[in-house]
Design a protein around this motif. Structure first.
Motif, PDB file in Angstrom:
ATOM      1  N   THR A  80     -16.003 -62.560 -51.393  1.00 23.47           N
ATOM      2  CA  THR A  80     -16.710 -62.395 -52.659  1.00 23.47           C
ATOM      3  C   THR A  80     -18.184 -62.080 -52.460  1.00 23.47           C
ATOM      4  O   THR A  80     -18.761 -61.255 -53.178  1.00 23.47           O
ATOM      5  CB  THR A  80     -16.569 -63.661 -53.522  1.00 23.47           C
ATOM      6  N   SER A 108     -14.934 -56.567 -61.464  1.00 21.97           N
ATOM      7  CA  SER A 108     -15.157 -57.785 -62.217  1.00 21.97           C
ATOM      8  C   SER A 108     -15.954 -57.483 -63.455  1.00 21.97           C
ATOM      9  O   SER A 108     -16.496 -56.419 -63.602  1.00 21.97           O
ATOM     10  CB  SER A 108     -15.878 -58.799 -61.374  1.00 21.97           C
ATOM     11  N   SER A 128     -19.299 -57.777 -59.826  1.00 21.89           N
ATOM     12  CA  SER A 128     -19.164 -58.463 -58.538  1.00 21.89           C
ATOM     13  C   SER A 128     -19.697 -57.638 -57.383  1.00 21.89           C
ATOM     14  O   SER A 128     -19.391 -57.919 -56.233  1.00 21.89           O
ATOM     15  CB  SER A 128     -17.685 -58.798 -58.269  1.00 21.89           C
ATOM     16  N   GLY A 178     -10.731 -63.709 -58.489  1.00 23.80           N
ATOM     17  CA  GLY A 178     -11.015 -65.056 -58.040  1.00 23.80           C
ATOM     18  C   GLY A 178     -12.069 -65.038 -56.954  1.00 23.80           C
ATOM     19  O   GLY A 178     -12.491 -63.990 -56.480  1.00 23.80           O
ATOM     20  N   LEU A 179     -12.510 -66.210 -56.550  1.00 22.69           N
ATOM     21  CA  LEU A 179     -13.474 -66.321 -55.463  1.00 22.69           C
ATOM     22  C   LEU A 179     -12.724 -66.387 -54.140  1.00 22.69           C
ATOM     23  O   LEU A 179     -11.831 -67.209 -53.964  1.00 22.69           O
ATOM     24  CB  LEU A 179     -14.344 -67.563 -55.639  1.00 22.69           C
ATOM     25  N   LEU A 223     -16.494 -63.047 -63.430  1.00 27.42           N
ATOM     26  CA  LEU A 223     -15.734 -62.205 -62.508  1.00 27.42           C
ATOM     27  C   LEU A 223     -14.312 -62.015 -63.008  1.00 27.42           C
ATOM     28  O   LEU A 223     -13.690 -62.951 -63.512  1.00 27.42           O
ATOM     29  CB  LEU A 223     -15.676 -62.835 -61.112  1.00 27.42           C
ATOM     30  N   PRO A 227      -6.800 -63.760 -59.195  1.00 33.30           N
ATOM     31  CA  PRO A 227      -7.608 -64.545 -60.125  1.00 33.30           C
ATOM     32  C   PRO A 227      -7.056 -65.950 -60.316  1.00 33.30           C
ATOM     33  O   PRO A 227      -5.859 -66.148 -60.484  1.00 33.30           O
ATOM     34  CB  PRO A 227      -7.519 -63.736 -61.426  1.00 33.30           C
ATOM     35  N   THR A 264     -14.121 -67.382 -63.089  1.00 32.85           N
ATOM     36  CA  THR A 264     -13.258 -66.428 -62.401  1.00 32.85           C
ATOM     37  C   THR A 264     -12.033 -66.072 -63.231  1.00 32.85           C
ATOM     38  O   THR A 264     -11.645 -66.795 -64.154  1.00 32.85           O
ATOM     39  CB  THR A 264     -12.815 -66.994 -61.048  1.00 32.85           C
TER      40      THR A 264
END
Length: 464
Positions: free
Chosen positions: A243, A464, A208, A238-239, A235, A437, A275
Motif C-alpha cells: 500500500t 482507490s 492511493s 484493502g491495506l 481507499l 478489500p 478501506t
C-alpha cells in the motif's frame, strides 16, 4: 503522406511541457522544423500548477540530452544532478529556458481545437495520406488559425482531466453540486488561503497513489501545527504490504520515502484509513459538510473538505477526425497498452518502446509523454524523452536509430502491482491479484518520526 509535398511544413507539437519541448529539441537536432503550440500563458503551464510539489526523480533524470545541447551555448547552468527539483524549479530552471532558446518555434496562448487531414474528414480514404495535417488553433485573444503540418506530435498530457470520486469512473452522485468543498489537486499548504481551508478541519483524501501520499503527508505536517486538523484516507482496496510503495527497496529513494511519510501520517494518528470503500455519492449535511456514501451503503462521518486524487485522463476530443488506434481500456496506443497495463505489470516493469508502439493507423500522428499512457499511471520523464527521441528519428527517416530503443526504469520494490512513477498524476484502475478489500477503519503501528517528502506522481497496485 507525400514527403516531397510536405517537407517544407513544420511538425506541430501540442504542448510545451517536458515531453513537448524535448520533442522540439530532438526535431531541431534532426534538421526538422517544430512548431510547439501551448495553450497556457507560459511554457510548462501544467507543471506550474503543481509548482509546490517536489519530484522524486533528481535533476539527472528530468532533463533531456538534446535539450541540454540546445541550452549549453546560452550559458545555461545545469542544476546539481543529484538534487530534487520542485515543479516550479523544473519549469523555471529548465522548461522556460528551453522554450526561450526555441524562440518563435514555441507559441503560448495557442489552444489546439482540432486536427484533421486537409480536406479529408476521418471517413474519406481517397488520397488521404498525401494530404498534410490541418491543425486548428484558437489564440488567447480569440484569433483562429489553420496551420498545415507534415506530422503531429501530441504531448498535451493528461493534467486537465482529473478522475472523479466515483468508484465507477463517473462523478459520484452529488459530486458536482459539492464542488465548492472538493479539490482534485495536491494542496499547497504554504499558501495562506489554502492553508486556512484545511487547518483545523477534517479532510477526506480519496486515492492511493503518490499524489495521495503527498496530500496525506502534507496534511499530517499541518496537523502537527494546527490542532483539530485530521485526514481521512479513503481507499477502494484493502491495506497490504504494498500500500505504501516500495519504501527502502525503491530504486528511487525519494519515491520510497514518500510512501513512508504517508505511512507515518497514519501511524502517528494524523490520518485514519477507511478501506474497501467505493464512493457512490457525496451528500451535503445540514451543517454544510460532506458525507461520503459507499456502494454498499456505508456512510462516513461528515468531513469539511474532500481531496480527490484518483488519476488523470487523456483528452482525445480535438483528435476526433483522425484515425487513432487506442486500447479500449487504457486509452493508450494499442501496441503500447500491453506493455504498461497496470493489471499485468509488477515491480515497475515497463518494456522499451518507441515510434512503432506509439504509431496509429493515421500515419504521422504520435501521442507521447503522459498522454501516450492514457489512464495508466506508470510514467517517468525518462520514458517521454526516449519516446520523442525515437519519434523524431522516425520522422527524419532514420529508422535504424528510431528502432534502437533502450530504456531501463527504476523499480518500485513493490511486487504484485503497478509501479509508482514520476509525473503529475495519481493512481487509476484496479489491478487484479493485489486487491482484497476488507472494509474497516484502521490505525497502523506505533508513532514514527519521518521527514516530509513530497511528490507529484502516481501509482499503487490498484485504484482507490
Amino acid at each position: 503522406m507525400n514527403a516531397t509535398a510536405t517537407e517544407h511544413l513544420p511538425v506541430v507539437v501540442v504542448g510545451a511541457g517536458p515531453a513537448g519541448l524535448a520533442a522540439a529539441a530532438h526535431l531541431v537536432e534532426r534538421g526538422l522544423e517544430p512548431l510547439v503550440l501551448e495553450a497556457g500563458a507560459r511554457a510548462g503551464a501544467a507543471v506550474r500548477e503543481w509548482a509546490h510539489v517536489r519530484l522524486f526523480s533528481p535533476w539527472s533524470e528530468v532533463t533531456d540530452p538534446a535539450a541540454e545541447k540546445l541550452l549549453a551555448p546560452t550559458g545555461w547552468a545545469k542544476p546539481d544532478p543529484a538534487a530534487y527539483p520542485t515543479g516550479g524549479d523544473w519549469a523555471d530552471r529548465y522548461l522556460q529556458p528551453l522554450a526561450d532558446v526555441l524562440g518563435a518555434r514555441v507559441r503560448t496562448g495557442a489552444r489546439v481545437t482540432g486536427v484533421s487531414r486537409a480536406g479529408r474528414d476521418r471517413i474519406v480514404d481517397a488520397d488521404r495520406e498525401a494530404q498534410p495535417f490541418a491543425v486548428h488553433v484558437t489564440y488567447a485573444d480569440g484569433r483562429e488559425e489553420r496551420i498545415l503540418a507534415r506530422a503531429v506530435v501530441d504531448a498535451s498530457g493528461t493534467w486537465a482531466l482529473p478522475g472523479p470520486a466515483g468508484a465507477d469512473g463517473l462523478p459520484a452522485l452529488g459530486e458536482r453540486a459539492a464542488a465548492d468543498r472538493i479539490s482534485y489537486r495536491v494542496p499547497d499548504l504554504t499558501d495562506p488561503t489554502t492553508r486556512a481551508r484545511y487547518a483545523g478541519r477534517r479532510t477526506a483524501v480519496i486515492g492511493s497513489g503518490a499524489s495521495a501520499f503527498t496530500a496525506l503527508a502534507s496534511l499530517a505536517a499541518l496537523a502537527r501545527e494546527e490542532a483539530g486538523t485530521k485526514a481521512l484516507w479513503v481507499l477502494r482496496r484493502g491495506l497490504t504490504g504494498s500500500t505504501f510503495g516500495g519504501g527502502s527497496a525503491d530504486q528511487l529513494p525519494a519515491r520510497g520515502a514518500l510512501g513512508l511519510a504517508a505511512k507515518a501520517a497514519v501511524d502517528d494518528g494524523h490520518a485514519d484509513a477507511v478501506t474497501g470503500f467505493r464512493t457512490q455519492a457525496i451528500e451535503r449535511a445540514a451543517d454544510g459538510r460532506l458525507v461520503l456514501v459507499a456502494e454498499d451503503g456505508r456512510r462516513l462521518d461528515p468531513v469539511d473538505e474532500v481531496i480527490v486524487l484518483t488519476g488523470l485522463r487523456p483528452d482525445h476530443s480535438f483528435l476526433g477526425e483522425l484515425r487513432l488506434g487506442l486500447d479500449d481500456r487504457l486509452q493508450a496506443p494499442v501496441e503500447l497498452a500491453p506493455l504498461i497495463d497496470p493489471n499485468q505489470h509488477s515491480c515497475g516493469t515497463v518494456y522499451p518502446h518507441g515510434h512503432r508502439e506509439l504509431s496509429h493507423p493515421e500515419q504521422g500522428v504520435y501521442l507521447v509523454g503522459m498522454k501516450s499512457y492514457g489512464r495508466a499511471p506508470t510514467f517517468l520523464a525518462l520514458t517521454g524523452y526516449e519516446q520523442v527521441r525515437s519519434v523524431a528519428a522516425a520522422l527524419a527517416g532514420d529508422l535504424d536509430s528510431a528502432d534502437r530503443v533502450e530504456l531501463t526504469l527504476p523499480e518500485t520494490g513493490v511486487c504484485g502491482g503497478s509501479g509508482l512513477y514520476d509525473a503529475p498524476a495519481t493512481e487509476s484502475g484496479d489491478s487484479a491479484g493485489c486487491c482484497a478489500p476488507a472494509p474497516r477503519l484502521v490505525q497502523l503501528g506505533a508513532p514514527t518520526a519521518l521527514p516530509l517528502v513530497t511528490e507529484p506522481s502516481t501509482g499503487g497496485c490498484c485504484g482507490s
